[in-house]
Design an enzyme around this catalytic site. Structure first.
Site, PDB file in Angstrom:
ATOM      1  N   PRO A 125       0.799  -1.225   0.000  1.00  0.00           N
ATOM      2  CA  PRO A 125       0.000   0.000   0.000  1.00  0.00           C
ATOM      3  C   PRO A 125       0.832   1.275   0.000  1.00  0.00           C
ATOM      4  O   PRO A 125       1.867   1.360   0.659  1.00  0.00           O
ATOM      5  CB  PRO A 125      -0.816  -0.109   1.293  1.00  0.00           C
ATOM      6  CG  PRO A 125      -0.095  -1.084   2.138  1.00  0.00           C
ATOM      7  CD  PRO A 125       0.553  -2.053   1.187  1.00  0.00           C
ATOM      8  N   ASN A 126       0.328   2.216  -0.773  1.00  0.00           N
ATOM      9  CA  ASN A 126       0.867   3.583  -0.876  1.00  0.00           C
ATOM     10  C   ASN A 126       2.174   3.679  -1.662  1.00  0.00           C
ATOM     11  O   ASN A 126       2.669   4.785  -1.896  1.00  0.00           O
ATOM     12  CB  ASN A 126       1.036   4.221   0.518  1.00  0.00           C
ATOM     13  CG  ASN A 126      -0.280   4.281   1.262  1.00  0.00           C
ATOM     14  OD1 ASN A 126      -1.258   4.798   0.732  1.00  0.00           O
ATOM     15  ND2 ASN A 126      -0.343   3.716   2.462  1.00  0.00           N
ATOM     16  N   ARG A 130       5.151  10.993  -2.369  1.00  0.00           N
ATOM     17  CA  ARG A 130       4.815  10.646  -0.991  1.00  0.00           C
ATOM     18  C   ARG A 130       6.021  10.881  -0.080  1.00  0.00           C
ATOM     19  O   ARG A 130       7.054  10.216  -0.234  1.00  0.00           O
ATOM     20  CB  ARG A 130       4.432   9.164  -0.969  1.00  0.00           C
ATOM     21  CG  ARG A 130       4.264   8.584   0.404  1.00  0.00           C
ATOM     22  CD  ARG A 130       4.201   7.061   0.347  1.00  0.00           C
ATOM     23  NE  ARG A 130       3.941   6.568   1.675  1.00  0.00           N
ATOM     24  CZ  ARG A 130       4.244   5.360   2.106  1.00  0.00           C
ATOM     25  NH1 ARG A 130       4.816   4.490   1.303  1.00  0.00           N
ATOM     26  NH2 ARG A 130       3.980   5.014   3.337  1.00  0.00           N
ATOM     27  N   TYR A 153      11.216   8.952   1.486  1.00  0.00           N
ATOM     28  CA  TYR A 153      11.246   7.913   0.453  1.00  0.00           C
ATOM     29  C   TYR A 153      11.937   8.337  -0.835  1.00  0.00           C
ATOM     30  O   TYR A 153      12.101   7.519  -1.741  1.00  0.00           O
ATOM     31  CB  TYR A 153       9.811   7.449   0.157  1.00  0.00           C
ATOM     32  CG  TYR A 153       9.113   6.868   1.368  1.00  0.00           C
ATOM     33  CD1 TYR A 153       9.617   5.720   1.989  1.00  0.00           C
ATOM     34  CD2 TYR A 153       7.980   7.469   1.912  1.00  0.00           C
ATOM     35  CE1 TYR A 153       9.002   5.186   3.106  1.00  0.00           C
ATOM     36  CE2 TYR A 153       7.349   6.943   3.029  1.00  0.00           C
ATOM     37  CZ  TYR A 153       7.865   5.804   3.628  1.00  0.00           C
ATOM     38  OH  TYR A 153       7.256   5.281   4.733  1.00  0.00           O
ATOM     39  N   ASN A 173       8.191  -5.524  -0.644  1.00  0.00           N
ATOM     40  CA  ASN A 173       8.015  -4.338   0.193  1.00  0.00           C
ATOM     41  C   ASN A 173       6.533  -4.249   0.497  1.00  0.00           C
ATOM     42  O   ASN A 173       5.745  -3.758  -0.331  1.00  0.00           O
ATOM     43  CB  ASN A 173       8.511  -3.072  -0.501  1.00  0.00           C
ATOM     44  CG  ASN A 173       8.420  -1.870   0.424  1.00  0.00           C
ATOM     45  OD1 ASN A 173       7.827  -1.940   1.502  1.00  0.00           O
ATOM     46  ND2 ASN A 173       9.002  -0.751   0.021  1.00  0.00           N
ATOM     47  N   ALA A 222       2.985  -0.688   4.848  1.00  0.00           N
ATOM     48  CA  ALA A 222       2.484  -0.738   6.222  1.00  0.00           C
ATOM     49  C   ALA A 222       1.995  -2.126   6.631  1.00  0.00           C
ATOM     50  O   ALA A 222       1.960  -2.437   7.829  1.00  0.00           O
ATOM     51  CB  ALA A 222       1.368   0.291   6.393  1.00  0.00           C
ATOM     52  N   GLU A 254      12.629  -9.365   2.275  1.00  0.00           N
ATOM     53  CA  GLU A 254      11.901  -8.163   2.698  1.00  0.00           C
ATOM     54  C   GLU A 254      12.705  -6.931   2.264  1.00  0.00           C
ATOM     55  O   GLU A 254      13.927  -6.890   2.461  1.00  0.00           O
ATOM     56  CB  GLU A 254      11.762  -8.184   4.226  1.00  0.00           C
ATOM     57  CG  GLU A 254      11.086  -6.961   4.805  1.00  0.00           C
ATOM     58  CD  GLU A 254      11.115  -6.955   6.340  1.00  0.00           C
ATOM     59  OE1 GLU A 254      12.064  -7.522   6.937  1.00  0.00           O
ATOM     60  OE2 GLU A 254      10.191  -6.378   6.929  1.00  0.00           O
ATOM     61  N   HIS A 305      12.751  -2.523   2.211  1.00  0.00           N
ATOM     62  CA  HIS A 305      12.201  -1.210   2.584  1.00  0.00           C
ATOM     63  C   HIS A 305      13.120  -0.122   2.072  1.00  0.00           C
ATOM     64  O   HIS A 305      14.346  -0.250   2.143  1.00  0.00           O
ATOM     65  CB  HIS A 305      12.073  -1.069   4.105  1.00  0.00           C
ATOM     66  CG  HIS A 305      11.155  -2.071   4.697  1.00  0.00           C
ATOM     67  ND1 HIS A 305       9.788  -2.017   4.540  1.00  0.00           N
ATOM     68  CD2 HIS A 305      11.411  -3.175   5.430  1.00  0.00           C
ATOM     69  CE1 HIS A 305       9.244  -3.043   5.163  1.00  0.00           C
ATOM     70  NE2 HIS A 305      10.198  -3.767   5.713  1.00  0.00           N
ATOM     71  N   ARG A 350      12.715   4.546  12.856  1.00  0.00           N
ATOM     72  CA  ARG A 350      11.496   5.372  12.799  1.00  0.00           C
ATOM     73  C   ARG A 350      10.575   5.066  13.991  1.00  0.00           C
ATOM     74  O   ARG A 350      11.022   4.598  15.019  1.00  0.00           O
ATOM     75  CB  ARG A 350      10.827   5.145  11.444  1.00  0.00           C
ATOM     76  CG  ARG A 350      11.764   5.528  10.274  1.00  0.00           C
ATOM     77  CD  ARG A 350      11.128   5.290   8.928  1.00  0.00           C
ATOM     78  NE  ARG A 350       9.929   6.120   8.764  1.00  0.00           N
ATOM     79  CZ  ARG A 350       9.024   5.919   7.809  1.00  0.00           C
ATOM     80  NH1 ARG A 350       9.186   4.933   6.942  1.00  0.00           N
ATOM     81  NH2 ARG A 350       7.969   6.703   7.733  1.00  0.00           N
TER      82      ARG A 350
HETATM   83  C1  DQA Z   1       8.207   1.157   3.944  1.00  0.00           C
HETATM   84  C2  DQA Z   1       8.274   1.330   5.465  1.00  0.00           C
HETATM   85  C3  DQA Z   1       6.911   1.110   6.080  1.00  0.00           C
HETATM   86  O1  DQA Z   1       6.982   1.311   7.482  1.00  0.00           O
HETATM   87  C4  DQA Z   1       5.909   2.087   5.510  1.00  0.00           C
HETATM   88  O2  DQA Z   1       4.624   1.809   6.027  1.00  0.00           O
HETATM   89  C5  DQA Z   1       5.889   2.092   4.031  1.00  0.00           C
HETATM   90  C6  DQA Z   1       7.167   2.061   3.324  1.00  0.00           C
HETATM   91  C7  DQA Z   1       9.559   1.491   3.275  1.00  0.00           C
HETATM   92  O3  DQA Z   1       9.755   1.060   2.140  1.00  0.00           O
HETATM   93  O4  DQA Z   1      10.398   2.180   3.861  1.00  0.00           O
HETATM   94  O5  DQA Z   1       4.848   2.181   3.394  1.00  0.00           O
HETATM   95  O6  DQA Z   1       7.904  -0.186   3.652  1.00  0.00           O
END
Ligand code: DQA
Length: 148
Positions: free
Chosen positions: A15-16, A23, A28, A80, A83, A104, A106, A113
């Site tokens: 998501p997002n 964003r 990011y 990735n 959230a 995984e 990120h 954070r």
């Molecule tokens: C994220 C880190 C997550 O905590 C966050 O909710 C994201 C992006 C990252 O790529 O740094 O959506 O996965």
């Protein structure tokens, strides 16, 4: 174009992440997901791999794609989960339920954070984690596929 005969690595984004580029760029960066996908395709070609880059805001799509990765014999999954990383027992179980190795990924380093980002249901099931390199996290993770 990526060589489709080359072993495929699924690159699944939650998501997002469709909003990358606009964003929270201070966290990011300014690259869009399409920018990242383009770079992954170039690097995959250099490595003799191919990538299938996808994004969904829906948890179940990510679960289905993890199952699909195994079904099509993908070499690995870069995940990735956004959230959902911090909430999803369903993703945790899906990773454990397939034999395909999952890395995984990120952009940020969640451990630097908010505390709610310190727990990762994905990381507890994944083979390895790459975090904190910004968009380059994906490239580092793709390179790592050859070391699995
Ligand atoms: C994220 C880190 C997550 O905590 C966050 O909710 C994201 C992006 C990252 O790529 O740094 O959506 O996965």
């Amino acid at each position: 174009m990526t060589d489709t005969a080359a072993p495929v690595v699924f690159v699944l984004n939650g998501p997002n992440l469709n909003l990358l580029g606009m964003r929270e760029p201070e966290i990011y960066g300014h690259d869009t997901l399409d920018d990242i996908a383009g770079r992954l395709e170039d690097r995959a070609q250099e490595l003799g791999l191919s990538v299938d880059v996808r994004q969904s805001n829906h948890e179940g799509h990510l679960v289905d794609w993890l199952h699909e990765a195994q079904a099509v014999g993908a070499k690995a999954v870069l995940l990735n989960a956004g959230a959902y990383t911090h909430t999803s027992v369903a993703l945790h179980d899906a990773i454990k339920g397939i034999k395909t190795p999952v890395i995984e990924v990120h952009l940020s380093n969640p451990h630097k954070r908010e505390e709610f980002r310190h727990k990762s249901y994905v990381g507890m099931a994944a083979k390895a984690t790459v975090a904190g390199f910004g968009p380059a996290s994906y490239i580092v993770a793709l390179d790592a596929v050859l070391h699995l």
